[in-house]
Motif scaffolding. Structure first.
Motif: not given
Lengths: 96, 292, 171
Positions: C59-60, C62-67
């Motif tokens: 999940v992390e 994923e979120s960092s990728k989005k960022q």
């Protein structure tokens, strides 16, 4: 006296032999079971393990009647004569 | 492997000794008490001594002593297998221990259902005690399972369990289970009583027939070798050459195969009878009612 | 040594074997099943925690990728705007330079034109004066007499002025 002991021994042996006639039943039954198991394996070779296990279980259970007969035969041969002769000698002693 | 402490190794040796020593002890006792050249004799277990007991005198025989040896041996095996268990399994013995536990649970749950998962150690102990008792015959010892008292004791324990689980929903349900067709009630009662007897005699008869046939074959081979090699001079004439090797083939069937198969059947029948006698639907229905 | 018969039922022996099985059941339960199940449970727990950790890290990630993707997109936009402004600046600059150059060139041309005018005018003046001088000499020679230089000059001036007027008028 000797005649009586001889009759006891002979009858015990005869009885044991007759008791083992019961071996016919499990023989036929197990033969049927194995034949059916062979058919089943021939029809569905992938079930070989299951069929073999179940067949062995069934055979062992069907063997039980034969084993009862065997136990009685063993009793008649190895246990009964001694007991019966003891009883005979006792009664003879009492009579005398 | 290298960092095993001294204490660990010592305990390991102790457990191994606990496994092996009883069997050695049994063999030594057998050799010491066996009278030489007895001839053909098919008898029960030898009586070591007799205790005075209230109902009946208790003769302590080979079967009791040997089954105690087997129990000590199995305990040693358990301690050895579970010694030094780690979360990350890297030793063979841990794999074996986990295999035993997982498979016995799988067997029990597969045959009896989730409710009886506590039966796994019981089934495992039946399997272990029965199989190892029968396998004692391989060492030339008296197999405890060829004594009818031993198997009768197990069968009675199983019968008690069956009755207990049949009575789970109260004695009325238990009584009703016999009178399914009311006319057949006596037959049902007879078959209920026959269950432990048949279980005991099945196991006992199988092992005993094996040992009887082995003894008969051994004596027959002795006589045959006396006829064939009897002309040889001196010691050679008396030595039973035919007894080497041939009885081992029968022993593989009667002791190993039949013993293990009978142990499996005994465990299987225990599971089937206990799970079959348990009125599961009624029990869960009542439980749900009580919860509501 | 005595031995039992092949079949001999003894109550106490049955009780002993029953107790044997019960004891072995308890031994197996305590010494084999309990520790192994404990270990299995521990392993299950660690497995669960590992799985949780893995899920959390996924999940992390994923979120960092989005960022990162957002950042990348904003950076691209920024670069675009920078390029656009830079090109506009450059265009403006160029235009200004061109305009300045044109102005300068126009100034230069105007200056050159004015100097040329001035020079033309002075040259006209010179030519006028020389014509006057030459015509005075010529008339003196033609008339054979000296005339008043002053009168001549005014007369010729007016004459040339007439010519120049005519010239201008013709233009």
């Amino acid at each position: 006296m000797e005649l009586a002991i001889g009759i006891i021994l002979g009858c015990c042996a005869l009885g044991a032999g007759i008791a083992m006639i019961a071996g016919i039943g499990p023989g036929i039954g197990e033969g049927n079971a194995v034949a059916k198991a062979c058919e089943a394996i021939g029809r569905q070779p992938e079930c070989k393990g299951n069929v073999t296990t179940t067949m062995l279980m069934g055979c062992a259970i069907a063997e039980t009647t034969g084993l009862y007969a065997l136990v009685i035969a063993i009793l008649l041969i190895f246990v009964a004569p001694g007991r019966l002769v003891d009883i005979l000698i006792e009664t003879m002693g009492n009579i005398k | 492997m290298e960092n095993k402490s001294q204490r660990f190794k010592l305990l390991d040796t102790l457990y191994l000794a606990m496994m092996i020593l009883p069997i050695v002890c049994g063999i030594i006792i057998k050799v010491l008490t066996n009278p030489p050249s007895e001839g053909i004799s098919i008898t029960g277990a030898k009586i070591y001594f007799t205790l005075k007991m209230p109902i009946q005198d208790l003769p302590i025989t080979e079967s009791q002593i040997n089954s105690w040896f087997v129990m000590i041996s199995i305990t040693g095996l358990c301690l050895f297998l579970t010694h030094g268990l780690k979360e990350k399994a890297d030793t063979k013995r841990q794999h074996i221990a986990e295999w035993i536990v997982e498979n016995s649970e799988k067997l029990v749950i597969g045959n009896m259902g989730e409710f009886f998962s506590g039966f796994a150690p019981f089934i495992a102990s039946i399997l272990g005690l029965s199989a190892f008792s029968s396998l004692l015959a391989l060492f030339g010892l008296y197999a405890p399972t060829s004594d009818v008292n031993v198997t009768a004791g197990w069968a009675i324990l199983v019968f008690v369990l069956i009755t207990y689980y049949k009575c789970k929903c109260g004695p009325l349900v238990y009584a009703k289970s016999f009178a399914d067709p009311v006319l057949l009630a006596p037959l049902n009662i007879i078959s209920e009583v026959a269950t432990p007897i048949s279980m005991a005699f099945r196991h006992y008869g199988n092992v005993l027939s094996g040992s009887v046939i082995s003894v008969l074959l051994a004596s027959g081979l002795q006589g045959l070798s006396a006829i064939v090699f009897g002309k040889l001079p001196g010691f050679l004439g008396e030595f039973p050459f035919l007894q080497i090797g041939i009885p081992a083939v029968l022993s593989v069937y009667f002791d190993v195969f039949s013993g293990i198969l009978q142990a499996y059947i005994f465990a299987m029948l225990t599971m089937l009878y206990v799970a079959g006698g348990f009125p599961a639907d009624e029990y869960f229905r009542r439980k749900a009612l009580k919860n509501n | 040594m005595q031995s039992l018969d092949v079949i001999s039922v003894n109550f106490w022996q049955i009780v002993i074997s029953l107790a044997n099985l019960t004891i072995l059941f308890l031994i197996l339960k305590k010494f084999l099943f309990k520790p192994v199940k404990n270990v299995l449970e521990q392993r299950q727990q660690t497995l669960d925690s590992k799985y949780d950790e893995a899920e959390r890290s996924v999940v992390e990630a994923e979120s960092s990728k989005k960022q990162w993707e957002e950042k990348l997109r904003s950076a691209e936009e920024e670069a675009e705007t920078i390029i656009r402004t830079a090109s506009e600046d450059a265009k403006n600059h160029g235009n200004r330079i061109v305009a300045e150059a044109r102005d300068q060139a126009e100034g230069i041309v105007r200056q050159a034109r004015s100097t040329a005018e001035l020079e033309r005018r002075s040259a006209e003046e010179d030519i006028k004066r020389e014509i006057i001088d030459v015509s005075a000499v010529l008339t003196e020679k033609i008339l054979g007499r000296e005339i008043n230089m002053q009168d001549h000059r005014t007369m010729i001036d007016s004459f040339i002025a007439e010519i120049g007027d005519d010239d201008d008028g013709n233009k």
